[in-house]
Motif scaffolding. Structure first.
Motif, mmCIF file in Angstrom:
data_model
loop_
_atom_site.group_PDB
_atom_site.id
_atom_site.type_symbol
_atom_site.label_atom_id
_atom_site.label_comp_id
_atom_site.label_asym_id
_atom_site.label_seq_id
_atom_site.Cartn_x
_atom_site.Cartn_y
_atom_site.Cartn_z
ATOM 1 N N VAL B 411 -27.136 -41.496 15.883
ATOM 2 C CA VAL B 411 -28.521 -41.252 16.269
ATOM 3 C C VAL B 411 -28.695 -41.544 17.762
ATOM 4 O O VAL B 411 -29.395 -40.827 18.478
ATOM 5 C CB VAL B 411 -29.473 -42.093 15.395
ATOM 6 N N ARG B 414 -27.313 -38.746 19.630
ATOM 7 C CA ARG B 414 -28.224 -37.609 19.476
ATOM 8 C C ARG B 414 -29.388 -37.770 20.457
ATOM 9 O O ARG B 414 -29.852 -36.801 21.057
ATOM 10 C CB ARG B 414 -28.735 -37.634 18.040
ATOM 11 N N PHE B 415 -29.836 -38.988 20.631
ATOM 12 C CA PHE B 415 -30.976 -39.260 21.479
ATOM 13 C C PHE B 415 -30.706 -38.846 22.926
ATOM 14 O O PHE B 415 -31.596 -38.440 23.639
ATOM 15 C CB PHE B 415 -31.305 -40.754 21.404
ATOM 16 N N HIS B 611 -37.880 -35.305 21.289
ATOM 17 C CA HIS B 611 -37.165 -36.075 20.257
ATOM 18 C C HIS B 611 -37.655 -35.763 18.855
ATOM 19 O O HIS B 611 -37.810 -36.636 18.030
ATOM 20 C CB HIS B 611 -37.257 -37.579 20.510
ATOM 21 N N THR B 612 -37.967 -34.519 18.605
ATOM 22 C CA THR B 612 -38.156 -34.153 17.211
ATOM 23 C C THR B 612 -37.043 -33.193 16.858
ATOM 24 O O THR B 612 -36.680 -32.324 17.653
ATOM 25 C CB THR B 612 -39.502 -33.462 16.925
ATOM 26 N N GLN B 616 -33.795 -33.003 21.772
ATOM 27 C CA GLN B 616 -33.717 -34.360 22.259
ATOM 28 C C GLN B 616 -33.724 -34.426 23.783
ATOM 29 O O GLN B 616 -33.944 -35.473 24.353
ATOM 30 C CB GLN B 616 -32.443 -35.048 21.728
ATOM 31 N N SER B 722 -39.935 -36.527 11.554
ATOM 32 C CA SER B 722 -40.050 -37.540 12.599
ATOM 33 C C SER B 722 -38.698 -38.223 12.752
ATOM 34 O O SER B 722 -37.873 -38.199 11.837
ATOM 35 C CB SER B 722 -41.124 -38.549 12.239
ATOM 36 N N TRP B 723 -38.481 -38.858 13.871
ATOM 37 C CA TRP B 723 -37.116 -39.353 14.174
ATOM 38 C C TRP B 723 -36.609 -40.345 13.143
ATOM 39 O O TRP B 723 -35.450 -40.357 12.776
ATOM 40 C CB TRP B 723 -37.043 -39.939 15.582
ATOM 41 N N TRP B 724 -37.504 -41.193 12.620
ATOM 42 C CA TRP B 724 -37.002 -42.201 11.684
ATOM 43 C C TRP B 724 -36.683 -41.595 10.325
ATOM 44 O O TRP B 724 -35.767 -42.004 9.631
ATOM 45 C CB TRP B 724 -37.949 -43.384 11.584
ATOM 46 N N ASP B 726 -35.569 -38.575 10.005
ATOM 47 C CA ASP B 726 -34.279 -37.947 10.300
ATOM 48 C C ASP B 726 -33.159 -38.976 10.173
ATOM 49 O O ASP B 726 -32.131 -38.733 9.550
ATOM 50 C CB ASP B 726 -34.278 -37.425 11.745
ATOM 51 N N THR B 727 -33.401 -40.151 10.752
ATOM 52 C CA THR B 727 -32.372 -41.186 10.760
ATOM 53 C C THR B 727 -32.024 -41.611 9.335
ATOM 54 O O THR B 727 -30.855 -41.789 9.008
ATOM 55 C CB THR B 727 -32.857 -42.397 11.567
#
Lengths: 453, 858
Positions: B411, B414-415, B611-612, B616, B722-724, B726-727
């Motif tokens: 992640v 990815r960021f 970041h969606t 990124q 949302s990013w979390w 996704d995580t």
């Protein structure tokens, strides 16, 4: 006692006891008898004591331990004077025969239980399925039975039963009690094995020919012993040989002997699986505890054959025994006895014996069990005497018995010794706490009371 | 009922035997593979040895094999038990004489051969020679059977002798050498079998080269536990005590794993039961018996001795026992450990019987051992030795830790945007895979194709034609018309041209017509500067700006953007058309798009944030205005999912009878499709064929279509989590994969998991994309899954190495290459499928100065 009864008892004596008796009657000293028979003096005394007992001349509990030999001589003077020497005849004449007869009448009805029970004793309580299993097993070719139980559990009686049973089936029996062997012999493998071969030959009425077969120049003691059995003893007898070895735990103190001798027995048992000669040899051994010496790991352990554990008496068995003593006890009285003694065969036999003699009531017996008037006084003092030789053991036993804890923990060696003496036993389910520790409880309340004082 | 079929006599005689060898006719003897191997090898005149842990049935095997061999009539067997001679004060002479004595008696020669005299006469000869003469002069001469087999049991007892027994082994070697020299030599009649509880290593250590050769020429017979199929003979005794004896036996074997001693013991316990085990209660009953009569207070129940001997073999020497306990502890905790035949600890553990080798791994031999010699026991014993237990993280914990670690790293990577182009290509692949959708019935595209251009001179369509087209369309009542052609200046020069232009401008002022312009800023080059047509109100204007990703592919739609002076509208052409169209249906749309989300009808539209999803890279220019992802309407390429007519077709007289229907109530988009105009754009579909670009007018059609069909048909918009969230998705696969892999130690299942999980991820994510319009983190999930499994396979090896680092003679640990190879193969196949290659070759550059272009032409 009439002549017929006398002859019957005399004929029924085991060979070893008879041999010792004949020599005693001839006036030989115990020491010289022991020497020529290769046993301890104490062994001779034990034999004679058993003979005395067989004739019903056992000491009364009230009396001090007096040798009853003069009375024995007197009996023989009456019925078989030719067996006596002048010296012993002289002793016999001093005894009042009427008094002897009186004593005999008092005891022949009910014997004080000690040592093995006579074969036909009505006080032998079978503990099924132990006897049946053993009877079935002993007749198998190359059989091996290992009876393990603490002292005074009835091991020897059971072994005698088995031996007797096998004898009725046409086998020849030999009974050896290692308790009779001198300590020095037990410490030396070669001497021990020679003694062993010699005793077996004699009991079989075969002339010992050790000098022809025993050659340490060529063979090890073990091999000599095997060779002696294989080449001399076993071919000499036509039937199977049932060899009973009592108290083999006495060998456990010496690791090398223990290992080599049991290795030998194991090998013989293994040979019995394939070799005709060895199929004839059937073994029974009794021991009161597991070996606590670490055996060589590169050898197979002595774990072959049929292991037999002798259980304690159950309530039904005690009730049965009481009936045989012609006692009618209330349920409450049985409870009292069992609370004090558990199912300890010897202590139960003692209790019932004394009660049946009306010398004591159950209540009295229980109340006086640990004081000077106790019927167990000798028994308990014997234990104390033994334990005094090992103060550490006595100390840990006392402290363990005094604790309020339900179960006690000993180290391995102490546990083995105390279990051997029959003072403690493994905690069973009822007493076991949740943990898996090796815990012990006093064998019975009597011991707890006595040793916690 | 099985019990009723038994012959009464047999039942009573049936006996289980616990400890010691079974007599040759014992009914409870279990014949195993080793029986046949040993028998056949001996029949084939091979030297054999059976080195095994205690109480695995060596002696029974010997008794049985001796009997079988002798039953052939041509063979006679001799048997030496090397413990018979004892050990106290034993001399070498006595030991060998003991062997001779045993052999003589075993072969029943004592009548014909007086060995004592024979031995004494030869006392001046060396022992080796005496043995040789004994074989030659006695055994081979006096025995008339054509074959002689000598079984030597308890071979391990020689290890504790204080003299060497080289002569015995020399003799064995000598016999086999003689036979090799001459096949017809009398020695070929003689064979040897060694049995014992020793490792070849121990023997070789003491009798190095001899033993090495002996073991090399010999056949090793390995005794395994009873299998259910082999154990038929044990059922007889159980049939009296159970309705379903076979099921009971199966349960017994679950506890003993066929260890002969324990199996016989448990069977015997059952045999002695007073009750009948009812059907269905087998497992519970057997468990209860095993627990109460073997495991609980095991030292007490261990009669005859078995478990204690196992224990003693582990604990006998203080030096090695701590190491053995540690290794055992690992096996206990991990469930298994890769077996290493060169490792002394492994061999010792196996020889104790506590541990067996199965499929290359060491395991605790059976459940009974596992329950008795459990973690607490090991810790207690280690504590006695003052040795700390090895620090071991349970494998499941490792799996979780590694999964979380890998996911965090992935992640994080990815960021930074390193995965962006890769993820975008993967999205494209999935988009291409979608099945075609029906043509959107709300939109008609009036295409200005090459033929139309040709009529108007070939460069641009004339104002006149445009005007005619609009007027013609208006006749048939379209909802709105969007002119995706820039008309800021007259096309034709001169007065005529100007006139035409003004006339067109008049037409464009109509309320349901939208004109296009392109918002320019400093970064916009002159060539793409298309101001609005003069005199058109802002509300009738829409900008045509579109934005690309680094790989020049169009995946987003701009709804609102900062206006410029020459293009004074904040709203895009497509959004303006949607608004007008919706207004006719009384659906209001917000005037301004300020918040990050807004509501249209029952549709909520969220603006794309940095970041969606796979986006990124944070270049503020890329995300200016109000953007959403463009969910292209799927069609079979190169077709477009919209109805289109060319201007020529539209202006044709008489008009095609179907045309009025195609115009009525529709949104009409007029724009160039002619290749020569260059209003062509790369779309996700272009990645399959880079030359296939899409004309701008269709881009706008897609944009309109996706929002309208979302509102009216419920077709999903393309969104990212949302990013979390996704995580979490990225974490799920390595976690489940890792735990499953640990749970199923089986290789096949591992391989299946490794192979199928990427498929499952693909299919799942594709379905989510298709039905939910969700752009899932495909690439991060793949990466974390593969990397985690890779690490989980490697890590134990690393930690083991560290554990043994102090211990010498460690062979290099074999890494599980197969699994790693699998993972690599997957990495590339999956990678290829999701466009890794494309993104590396094509869309590399991520930072072009201008990512905005107009979608339209003048």
């Amino acid at each position: 006692m009439n002549e017929q009864e006398f002859a019957q008892i005399f004929a029924g004596l085991p060979t070893a006891q008879k041999t010792a008796l004949l020599r005693v009657l001839k006036g030989e000293t115990d020491e010289s008898i022991a020497k020529s028979l290769g046993i301890k003096e104490a062994g001779v005394r034990k034999h004679i004591e058993r003979v005395i007992q067989a004739f019903g001349l056992r000491n009364q509990p009230s009396e001090k331990r007096i040798s009853k030999r003069p009375e024995l001589f007197a009996l023989f003077a009456q019925y078989q004077p030719e067996l006596l020497s002048e010296k012993t005849l002289e002793i016999a004449e001093k005894v009042d025969l009427a008094n002897v007869e009186l004593q005999i009448r008092a005891t022949t009805e009910i014997r004080l239980p000690e040592g093995q029970l006579p074969l036909d004793s009505k006080f032998y309580i079978p503990r099924p399925p132990v006897e049946e299993n053993c009877y079935q097993m002993i007749l198998q070719p190359g059989a091996l039975i290992r009876i393990k139980a603490p002292q005074q559990m009835g091991k020897t009686s059971l072994m005698q039963k088995i031996l007797h049973y096998a004898e009725t089936k046409g086998c020849q029996k030999v009974f050896l009690d290692l308790g009779e062997v001198e300590n020095a012999v037990l410490q030396d493998l070669d001497r021990f094995l020679r003694w062993f071969c010699d005793r077996v030959s004699r009991q079989l009425d075969i002339k010992p020919k050790l000098e022809d077969y025993w050659d340490n120049e060529i063979l090890s003691s073990n091999s000599n012993c095997s060779d002696y059995f294989e080449e001399y003893l076993l071919p000499k007898i036509s039937s199977s040989l049932i060899l009973g070895l009592d108290n083999v735990e006495l060998l456990f103190s010496s690791m090398t002997i223990c290992q080599d001798f049991f290795g030998l027995l194991r090998t013989w048992h293994e040979y019995g699986k394939t070799q005709k000669t060895w199929k004839k040899l059937h073994l029974i051994v009794t021991y009161s505890t597991e070996s606590y010496v670490q055996l060589d790991i590169d050898r197979s352990p002595f774990n072959v054959g049929l292991p037999v554990n002798l259980p304690e008496f159950t309530r039904e068995q005690i009730e049965d025994l009481a009936k045989r003593y012609q006692l009618t006890l209330s349920s409450e009285e049985f409870n009292q006895i069992m609370d004090l003694l558990g199912g300890h065969p010897y202590l139960i036999q003692m209790a019932l014996y004394h009660i049946s003699h009306r010398q004591i009531s159950v209540e009295e017996l229980v109340n006086t069990s640990v004081d000077d008037r106790s019927i167990y006084r000798d028994h308990l003092l014997n234990h104390v005497d033994y334990l005094k030789k090992n103060p550490l053991l006595l100390e840990s036993l006392k402290s363990a018995f005094s604790t309020k804890e339900e179960a006690m923990i000993f180290n391995d060696e102490q546990a083995y010794k105390l279990e051997d003496l029959g003072l403690i036993k493994k905690a069973d389910d009822a007493h076991r706490s949740s943990k898996k520790e090796n815990k012990f409880i006093p064998r019975c309340d009597l011991y707890r009371q006595y040793f916690s004082k | 009922m099985v019990a009723a079929m038994k012959v009464p006599g047999v039942e009573n005689q049936y006996q289980y035997q616990v400890g010691g060898s079974l007599p040759s006719d014992a009914p409870s003897y279990v014949q195993r593979d080793a029986d046949n191997l040993l028998y056949q090898s001996l029949r084939d005149r091979n030297f054999c040895y059976v080195f095994n842990s205690r109480q695995m049935g060596k002696s029974s095997l010997r008794v049985r094999t001796m009997q079988r061999l002798q039953a052939n009539g041509d063979t006679v067997c001799g048997f030496i038990d090397l413990t018979e001679m004892g050990s106290a004060g034993l001399t070498k002479e006595q030991w060998y004489a003991g062997i001779i004595r045993t052999l003589v008696s075993s072969f029943e020669l004592s009548e014909t051969f007086k060995w004592r005299g024979w031995w004494k006469e030869r006392q001046n000869l060396s022992i080796g020679n005496r043995l040789k003469y004994f074989i030659e002069e006695v055994l081979l001469t006096l025995i008339d059977k054509s074959r002689i087999v000598i079984f030597i049991d308890e071979i391990d007892s020689i290890l504790s002798l204080n003299f060497g027994t080289d002569d015995l082994f020399s003799l064995i070697l000598f016999c086999y050498n003689k036979r090799a020299e001459n096949k017809n030599s009398p020695y070929s009649r003689l064979d040897f079998v060694l049995l014992g509880t020793a490792t070849p290593y121990d023997l070789i250590k003491k009798y190095n080269w001899q033993m090495q050769i002996i073991l090399d020429i010999g056949i090793a017979v390995d005794l395994q536990g009873f299998t259910l199929a082999e154990s038929d003979s044990l059922i007889t005794g159980l049939s009296l005590k159970a309705r379903r004896p076979k099921v009971v036996l199966k349960e017994v074997l679950k506890w003993t794993a066929g260890q002969p001693f324990l199996t016989q013991k448990v069977c015997k316990i059952i045999h002695n039961l007073d009750l009948m085990i009812p059907a269905g209660k087998e497992a519970a009953t057997v468990e209860k018996l095993v627990r109460s009569q073997i495991i609980q207070d095991w030292e007490y129940h261990d009669v005859p001795e078995h478990l204690k001997t196992v224990r003693d073999r582990i604990l006998r020497s203080k030096e090695s026992s701590s190491q053995l306990l540690k290794t055992y502890y690992i096996i206990l905790q991990e469930g298994e450990l890769k077996a290493d035949d060169g490792n002394q600890d492994h061999l010792k553990l196996r020889l104790s019987g506590l541990v067996v080798k199965k499929k290359g791994n060491l395991q605790v031999a059976n459940r009974i051992y596992q329950s008795i010699f459990d973690r607490q026991w090991v810790l207690k014993e280690l504590n006695k030795l003052k040795t700390p237990p090895p620090v071991l993280v349970p494998r499941w914990m490792t799996a979780i830790a590694v999964s979380i670690f890998v996911t965090t790293v992935i992640v994080g990577i990815r960021f930074t945007g390193a995965l962006q182009s890769w993820e975008l290509s993967a999205l494209d692949k999935l988009m291409q895979l979608r099945p075609p959708e029906p043509i959107d019935p709300r939109i008609l595209v009036v295409a200005i194709a090459e033929e139309d251009l040709a009529k108007d001179g070939g460069i641009s369509v004339s104002d006149k034609t445009v005007g005619e087209v609009i007027e013609k369309l208006e006749k048939y009542q379209p909802k709105v018309i969007g002119l995706n052609i820039f008309r800021d200046i007259p096309i034709r020069e001169g007065a005529g041209g100007k006139l035409e232009h003004e006339k067109l401008l008049e037409i464009l002022k109509k309320n349901n017509i939208l004109a296009a312009c392109n918002i320019s800023d400093i970064k916009t080059p002159e060539s793409t500067n298309f101001p609005s047509p003069p005199g058109i109100l802002a509300e009738n204007l829409g900008f045509t700006n579109i934005t690309y990703d680094g790989d020049q592919i169009l995946r987003r739609q701009i709804l609102r953007q900062q206006k410029s002076k020459d293009c004074p509208t904040e709203l895009s052409l497509s959004w303006q058309l949607i608004r007008k169209y919706l207004a006719t249906k009384n659906i209001t749309t917000p005037e301004k798009l300020q918040n990050s989300s807004f509501q249209v009808g029952n549709l909520k539209i969220n603006s794309l944030q940095v970041h969606t999803g796979g986006y990124q890279i944070s270049n503020p220019d890329d995300y200016r205005g109000y953007q959403i992802l463009l969910n292209y309407r799927s069609s079979i390429q190169p077709k477009v999912p919209f109805t289109q007519v060319t201007a020529t077709e539209l202006l044709q007289e008489p008009i095609n009878s179907k045309l009025p229907q195609l115009i009525k109530d529709r949104i009409i988009l007029i724009g160039y499709t002619a290749q020569s105009k260059g209003d062509l754009h790369l779309t996700p579909y272009s990645s399959a064929n880079p030359y296939r670009k899409m004309p701008g007018v269709f881009i706008h059609a897609h944009m309109i279509s996706q929002i309208l069909s979302a509102i009216e048909d419920g077709r999903p918009l393309l969104i990212a989590l949302s990013w979390w969230r996704d995580t979490l998705w990225v974490l799920v696969y390595p976690l489940t994969g890792g735990l499953l892999l640990i749970y199923f130690k089986n290789r096949l299942i591992s391989a299946i998991i490794i192979f199928t999980t990427p498929f499952i991820i693909c299919i799942l994510f594709f379905c989510l994309l298709l039905y939910g319009g969700i752009w899932m983190p495909l690439i991060p999930s793949f990466l974390s899954f593969l990397i985690t499994l890779f690490l989980i396979n490697i890590l134990p090896l690393i930690s083991e190495k560290r554990l043994y680092i102090s211990y010498s003679k460690i062979k290099k640990k074999k890494i599980n290459y197969r699994i790693i190879l699998l993972l690599l193969i997957w990495f590339f196949t999956v990678g290829a499928g999701t466009g890794v290659g494309d993104s590396f070759s094509g869309g590399g550059s991520t930072d072009r100065p201008n990512r905005q272009r107009p979608a339209g032409g003048r």
